[in-house]
Design a protein around this motif. Structure first.
Motif, PDB file in Angstrom:
ATOM      1  N   PRO A   1       0.815  -1.227   0.000  1.00 14.68           N
ATOM      2  CA  PRO A   1       0.000   0.000   0.000  1.00 14.68           C
ATOM      3  C   PRO A   1       0.844   1.271   0.000  1.00 14.68           C
ATOM      4  N   ALA A   2       2.009   1.232   0.651  1.00 15.46           N
ATOM      5  CA  ALA A   2       2.856   2.436   0.683  1.00 15.46           C
ATOM      6  C   ALA A   2       3.376   2.767  -0.713  1.00 15.46           C
ATOM      7  N   THR A   3       3.852   1.734  -1.415  1.00 10.07           N
ATOM      8  CA  THR A   3       4.359   1.974  -2.776  1.00 10.07           C
ATOM      9  C   THR A   3       3.232   2.402  -3.714  1.00 10.07           C
ATOM     10  N   ALA A   4       2.086   1.743  -3.594  1.00 13.14           N
ATOM     11  CA  ALA A   4       0.954   2.107  -4.450  1.00 13.14           C
ATOM     12  C   ALA A   4       0.496   3.539  -4.182  1.00 13.14           C
ATOM     13  N   ALA A   5       0.502   3.926  -2.904  1.00 15.14           N
ATOM     14  CA  ALA A   5       0.113   5.307  -2.571  1.00 15.14           C
ATOM     15  C   ALA A   5       1.107   6.305  -3.165  1.00 15.14           C
ATOM     16  N   ALA A   6       2.395   5.982  -3.075  1.00 15.57           N
ATOM     17  CA  ALA A   6       3.410   6.897  -3.627  1.00 15.57           C
ATOM     18  C   ALA A   6       3.273   7.011  -5.142  1.00 15.57           C
ATOM     19  N   LEU A   7       3.025   5.881  -5.805  1.00 15.53           N
ATOM     20  CA  LEU A   7       2.855   5.924  -7.262  1.00 15.53           C
ATOM     21  C   LEU A   7       1.605   6.709  -7.640  1.00 15.53           C
ATOM     22  N   THR A   8       0.540   6.538  -6.888  1.00 12.97           N
ATOM     23  CA  THR A   8      -0.681   7.298  -7.167  1.00 12.97           C
ATOM     24  C   THR A   8      -0.443   8.792  -6.978  1.00 12.97           C
ATOM     25  N   PHE A   9       0.238   9.137  -5.898  1.00 10.62           N
ATOM     26  CA  PHE A   9       0.588  10.542  -5.649  1.00 10.62           C
ATOM     27  C   PHE A   9       1.373  11.109  -6.833  1.00 10.62           C
ATOM     28  N   CYS A  10       2.360  10.336  -7.299  1.00 13.63           N
ATOM     29  CA  CYS A  10       3.190  10.772  -8.431  1.00 13.63           C
ATOM     30  C   CYS A  10       2.354  10.938  -9.699  1.00 13.63           C
ATOM     31  N   LEU A  11       1.482   9.976  -9.978  1.00 11.71           N
ATOM     32  CA  LEU A  11       0.655  10.042 -11.189  1.00 11.71           C
ATOM     33  C   LEU A  11      -0.239  11.271 -11.186  1.00 11.71           C
ATOM     34  N   VAL A  12      -0.872  11.546 -10.051  1.00 14.56           N
ATOM     35  CA  VAL A  12      -1.792  12.685  -9.980  1.00 14.56           C
ATOM     36  C   VAL A  12      -1.027  14.008 -10.149  1.00 14.56           C
ATOM     37  N   VAL A  13       0.102  14.117  -9.448  1.00 12.84           N
ATOM     38  CA  VAL A  13       0.880  15.373  -9.530  1.00 12.84           C
ATOM     39  C   VAL A  13       1.364  15.622 -10.950  1.00 12.84           C
ATOM     40  N   THR A  14       1.937  14.602 -11.595  1.00 12.09           N
ATOM     41  CA  THR A  14       2.476  14.805 -12.941  1.00 12.09           C
ATOM     42  C   THR A  14       1.358  15.019 -13.968  1.00 12.09           C
ATOM     43  N   ALA A  15       0.224  14.331 -13.791  1.00  8.42           N
ATOM     44  CA  ALA A  15      -0.886  14.538 -14.723  1.00  8.42           C
ATOM     45  C   ALA A  15      -1.414  15.960 -14.628  1.00  8.42           C
ATOM     46  N   LEU A  16      -1.599  16.439 -13.412  1.00  8.05           N
ATOM     47  CA  LEU A  16      -2.093  17.812 -13.232  1.00  8.05           C
ATOM     48  C   LEU A  16      -1.066  18.828 -13.715  1.00  8.05           C
ATOM     49  N   ASP A  17       0.207  18.560 -13.443  1.00 10.39           N
ATOM     50  CA  ASP A  17       1.261  19.475 -13.909  1.00 10.39           C
ATOM     51  C   ASP A  17       1.268  19.563 -15.433  1.00 10.39           C
ATOM     52  N   GLY A  18       1.119  18.417 -16.090  1.00  4.48           N
ATOM     53  CA  GLY A  18       1.131  18.415 -17.553  1.00  4.48           C
ATOM     54  C   GLY A  18      -0.002  19.224 -18.138  1.00  4.48           C
ATOM     55  N   VAL A  19      -1.190  19.090 -17.566  1.00  6.60           N
ATOM     56  CA  VAL A  19      -2.343  19.824 -18.111  1.00  6.60           C
ATOM     57  C   VAL A  19      -2.200  21.319 -17.868  1.00  6.60           C
ATOM     58  N   ILE A  20      -1.743  21.712 -16.674  1.00  2.00           N
ATOM     59  CA  ILE A  20      -1.617  23.154 -16.406  1.00  2.00           C
ATOM     60  C   ILE A  20      -0.505  23.748 -17.269  1.00  2.00           C
ATOM     61  N   LEU A  21       0.536  22.969 -17.547  1.00  2.00           N
ATOM     62  CA  LEU A  21       1.610  23.460 -18.423  1.00  2.00           C
ATOM     63  C   LEU A  21       1.087  23.679 -19.840  1.00  2.00           C
ATOM     64  N   ALA A  22       0.241  22.760 -20.291  1.00  2.00           N
ATOM     65  CA  ALA A  22      -0.341  22.902 -21.629  1.00  2.00           C
ATOM     66  C   ALA A  22      -1.297  24.087 -21.683  1.00  2.00           C
ATOM     67  N   GLY A  23      -2.064  24.300 -20.614  1.00  2.00           N
ATOM     68  CA  GLY A  23      -3.046  25.376 -20.615  1.00  2.00           C
ATOM     69  C   GLY A  23      -2.431  26.742 -20.412  1.00  2.00           C
TER      70      GLY A  23
END
Length: 461
Positions: free
Chosen positions: A148-170
């Motif tokens: 669960p710790a690794t899965a939580a860290a990966l989820t945190f990473c996915l959400v941050v990078t996905a949101l960063d990518g969209v705001i960078l594009a916008g």
């Protein structure tokens, strides 16, 4: 919000609303939110981010980079493991609002950051709950708790990078594919490490030693952040060195002042359209900025000569790529930029200099810089000629594509100009006279076979 594109404003607003919806269950009556643990973790994260803004220890002596956001993610990942999802989202907000922000508008960026981290912490905590993370911590159940710790860290990473990518594009109109490319892979490693540190914090938090013992996990993280700040300090020293070289070139050749910076910018635009990896873009920008550094080895009387160049003077100017390469070849961090400095006057048909390379014998960076160099030379107003319209310059580049320039680089520049536009700039020390008819300098181009417009970088500029 002034200066922020409308799409980016809407996106930030949606993120804030989404974060509020995620955190709302924590404040509902009867939610059973562990307020003491939430307050401790939120306060700890806020103190860490606030400390990073202080002259010491958040900054190293001198002009080093601050320890930035991301240095204390283990606190948020511990919160994701220890708290319910809604409470984990709340834990991220105070620290994000205190975090150091370099660029304006700082208020909007802090609000965006708070919403982004709240969403990431909520998603990470939700993932941990689905995998029975809280129960694994209470047992404790090792090595299952790693899952669960690794899965939580990966989820945190996915959400941050996905949101960063969209705001960078916008906000910066970067193509979405380019904004995301490489970002996730670069972020995975640090987030997994932070996730393990967060797991250690959570285990110690639940241990008989209590929350105070969990603070000791932050010490090695702080040291690693200090090392990271040292790296940024080194990068800053590199940029200062390059800036000093460019200023020296601009002082020596006043006709092309500002040209180097614009060539660096245009080179990066081309590279982004080509989908080059982010880690190469900075080196390519250095190549564009330093492509004419060899002019420091050319006599000033030749560079500033108003009349036609003699064949001997032209040969002297054509040595500037080799001079430049000699100057920078011992600078390791320039990497591929050194080859671009040496070969940016080569041509696809082999009629360029200094070695007459043909086609793909010419390094990729040199082919990019050659197009950027010619484009800026044509679109810049100088003391001896007025700027040509961007459309005219583009047509000239297209006409010379395949003989002088790499067609792929030309097409990439055209796409970039369609997407971002281009601002021409007066570069001569003397103020330009807009109404004055165009007056070409009498001297011949460095490479005589070049088309009239593209040949305006006749003195290696």
């Amino acid at each position: 919000m002034k200066g922020i594109p409308g799409t980016a404003r809407v996106y930030i607003g949606c993120a804030v609303v989404g974060a509020g919806v995620c955190a709302l269950p924590a404040v509902r009556p009867g939610a059973g939110t562990p307020w003491s643990a939430l307050a401790l973790l939120a306060g700890l994260y806020a103190v860490c981010e606030a400390a990073a803004r202080c002259p010491f220890p958040g900054r190293l002596p001198g002009r080093s980079a601050p320890i930035g956001a991301g240095s204390f993610f283990p606190v948020l990942l511990a919160a994701a493991l220890l708290l319910p999802p809604a409470a984990a989202a709340l834990a991220a907000v105070p620290g994000a609002l205190f975090a150091h922000v370099e660029q304006r508008p700082r208020g909007v960026r802090r609000v965006w950051r708070a919403a982004q981290l709240a969403l990431a912490a909520w998603a990470a905590s939700r993932t941990a709950v689905l995998l029975d993370g809280p129960a694994a911590l209470s047992s404790p159940d090792f090595p299952y708790a790693l899952l669960p710790a690794t899965a939580a860290a990966l989820t945190f990473c996915l959400v941050v990078t996905a949101l960063d990518g969209v705001i960078l594009a916008g906000a910066e109109r970067v193509p979405l594919r380019s904004a995301w490319r490489g970002t996730l892979l670069r972020s995975l490693g640090p987030h997994v490490v932070h996730g393990l540190a967060g797991l250690m914090m959570a285990v110690l938090w639940r241990s008989p030693y209590g929350p105070v013992s969990a603070l000791f996990v932050l010490l090695p993280m702080y040291i690693s952040s200090w090392v990271f700040a040292q790296y940024h300090r080194e990068q800053g020293a590199h940029r200062s060195t390059i800036r000093a070289l460019v200023q020296a070139v601009d002082i020596k050749d006043r006709y092309t002042r500002g040209h180097s910076e614009r060539v660096g910018r245009a080179s990066v635009l081309i590279a982004r359209e080509l989908g080059m990896a982010e880690e190469r873009l900075e080196v390519l920008r250095f190549a564009g900025i330093l492509h004419d550094v060899g002019k420091l080895g050319v006599p000033t009387r030749v560079l500033r000569k108003d009349g036609p160049l003699t064949p001997e003077e032209r040969r002297v100017i054509e040595l500037h790529p080799e001079y430049g390469h000699e100057m920078v070849r011992g600078i390791g961090f320039l990497g591929e930029a050194r080859a671009a400095i040496l070969h940016h006057h080569e041509r696809l048909d082999g009629s360029g200099y200094p070695y007459g390379l043909v086609g793909r014998q010419i390094p990729e960076f040199a082919r990019v810089v050659a197009v950027a160099d010619a484009f800026d030379a044509m679109t810049s107003t100088r003391s001896y000629s007025r700027a040509r319209p961007v459309a005219t310059a583009v047509e000239e580049l297209k006409r010379c594509a395949g003989t002088q320039f790499d067609p792929r680089m030309v097409r990439a520049l055209v796409r970039a100009l369609d997407r971002h536009g281009w601002e021409t700039t007066v570069t001569a020390d003397e103020p330009a006279v807009p109404a004055q008819p165009r007056r070409e300098r009498p001297a011949a181009p460095v490479v005589p076979t070049v088309a009239p417009a593209a040949a305006r970088h006749r003195r290696g500029g």
